[in-house]
Design an enzyme around this catalytic site. Sequence first.
Site, PDB file in Angstrom:
ATOM      1  N   GLU A  97      -0.706  -8.383   4.090  1.00 57.31           N
ATOM      2  CA  GLU A  97       0.259  -8.152   6.033  1.00 57.31           C
ATOM      3  C   GLU A  97      -1.048  -8.660   6.834  1.00 57.31           C
ATOM      4  O   GLU A  97      -1.208  -8.869   8.355  1.00 57.31           O
ATOM      5  CB  GLU A  97       1.278  -7.281   6.938  1.00 57.31           C
ATOM      6  CG  GLU A  97       0.258  -6.119   7.054  1.00 57.31           C
ATOM      7  CD  GLU A  97       0.986  -5.347   5.881  1.00 57.31           C
ATOM      8  OE1 GLU A  97       0.050  -5.772   4.686  1.00 57.31           O
ATOM      9  OE2 GLU A  97       0.406  -3.980   5.548  1.00 57.31           O
ATOM     10  N   HIS A 139      -2.792  -4.893   1.229  1.00 61.86           N
ATOM     11  CA  HIS A 139      -1.948  -5.203   2.868  1.00 61.86           C
ATOM     12  C   HIS A 139      -2.188  -6.751   3.079  1.00 61.86           C
ATOM     13  O   HIS A 139      -2.969  -7.291   3.762  1.00 61.86           O
ATOM     14  CB  HIS A 139      -2.971  -4.547   3.694  1.00 61.86           C
ATOM     15  CG  HIS A 139      -2.952  -3.261   3.988  1.00 61.86           C
ATOM     16  ND1 HIS A 139      -1.624  -3.057   4.300  1.00 61.86           N
ATOM     17  CD2 HIS A 139      -3.902  -2.309   2.999  1.00 61.86           C
ATOM     18  CE1 HIS A 139      -2.332  -1.280   3.845  1.00 61.86           C
ATOM     19  NE2 HIS A 139      -3.301  -0.848   3.783  1.00 61.86           N
ATOM     20  N   CYS A 146       0.729  -1.348  -0.268  1.00 59.89           N
ATOM     21  CA  CYS A 146      -0.087  -0.276  -0.140  1.00 59.89           C
ATOM     22  C   CYS A 146       0.740   1.394   0.277  1.00 59.89           C
ATOM     23  O   CYS A 146       2.228   1.507  -0.873  1.00 59.89           O
ATOM     24  CB  CYS A 146      -0.559   0.216   1.669  1.00 59.89           C
ATOM     25  SG  CYS A 146      -2.574   0.946   0.793  1.00 59.89           S
TER      26      CYS A 146
END
Lengths: 323, 217
Positions: B187, B185, B89
Amino acid sequence: MTISQVGAYPLSKGIKILTINGKQATSGTTLIKRGFAHMQKHGVIMDVTNAEQAQIAEDAGAVAVMVLDKLPFDVRHAGGVARTASVKVIQAVLDSVSIPIMAKCRIGHFSEASILEEIGVDMIDESEVLSPADEIRHIWKWNYTTPFVNGAKNLGEALRRIEEGAAMIRTKGEPGTGDVSQAVTHIRMVNNEIRKLKGIYDNNDDQELIKISREIQSSLEIVKETGRLGRLPVVNFAAGGISTPADAALLMNLGCDGIFVGSGIFKAEDPLERAKAVVIATTYHDDPKTVLDAQKMIDEKKSMLGLDTKNLDLRMQERGPTI
Amino acid sequence: MNDELLIGVLALQGDVEENIKAATYALAEMNQKGKVISVRYPDEIMKIDGLIIPGGESTVMGLLIAIKHGLLDSINKVLQKRLPMMGTCAGMIVLAKQSYDRVIGNKKQLLLGALDIEIERNSFGRQYDSFESNLEISGIENDFRGIFIRAPSVIAAGPQVQILSKFEGKIVAVQQENIIGTSFHPELSGDNRMHKLFIELIAKWKKANTNNANSKK
């Protein structure tokens, strides 16, 4: 998962499902809302009252801006009723900066919140800085696609707000005073309660966990999750009275995930330099040498004089529903 | 030879801890020896085998890279060594050559220019329009849950850039040699396959680099 989703309400009306070319995209989920708050971490969110201030904040490295009609310091001096900011001011800020834009609505005022969602702000702060509109209930934030942040001065308040749909928590402090002592009290209170809770959780003492859940009027599920994590299930920022780089570093070192600065910047005589310095001190809070460099960027003679939190006419942290 | 990988997550602003966790889980799932640390200083950048630039605000990270003495120099130095990097991002924006905001237009901000791409910031709208959806990503079997938060997209990509994924016709994941950029994202999705892909790049780079160093001796 790297983000906790415990405490989510299964019937949230804020979740929107779109089908594009046969593919489903879902907005307003707990992950998307809490995820947005996680993106603000280690950053500084600055209060602004117009587009010019928003521009200064963005140039200084603000991670987001919070639009309000009057800075908390001026709210105290003006007296009367403090409401959400003018639509045209919020619109002007939306059109001038590329970082996220937040705005405050009154506690319990779900129509002001709907207006803010309709304008398109990125996060809504249901804030005790404005005059509460409901003394019994907070907003049921699961009805919104836009994420909310709420203030909390202890663990019970934080968990109750999360269960109402808050995607982010901040300390209440005493806004507009330039005095961090109340924010420090609130984060210490939350930290101590969580430390105790974690000990009980680690001992598998379910009877004591149920007792705590009843005492702080939050579900057992979220009490257990907080004990397991050893922290709040959402991001927790510091707010209320932060005026200098050293203040920001202090609250970060006490375990806050980021910083809100209200009157501290634009009520000082050196807003641009001070805003930058607070950003640097927030990132390097645990490095005294860099915090010193940041502190050198400001002049204490230019800090806001502030107010004694012991003799306030209005204690903002006491406002709104008690449950 | 030391086969333990040292992965750094740029810890200026954003979801640093989430990337540390995702990369740590990925290492464990791969049975790969290694450690993931947060990095904020030039000397830390010089000793890592791979760098993750996390999600957050790209303007803030750019400003903090520019302000910290020696940080930009050290990042440029390791870029010349072709150190593997992944930006998620905001991290992808920081790695890009050019960017503009969908509403505000051009915005002066520091970009590293490591990925030959042009970025449209807030390409899918504001937070209200942020969404999650399944993606097809080349190099990853089966769908990947994409978490898009005020996400950017890639508007133009140079000839060296490989397009890994598209959503609604917009480019949302790219790779150029050792550098990966994603609009979403990875993560946050609870799926560590994107981080594993990146760790494979790091392991390969480290092996090649160690061989080079040995042959020079």
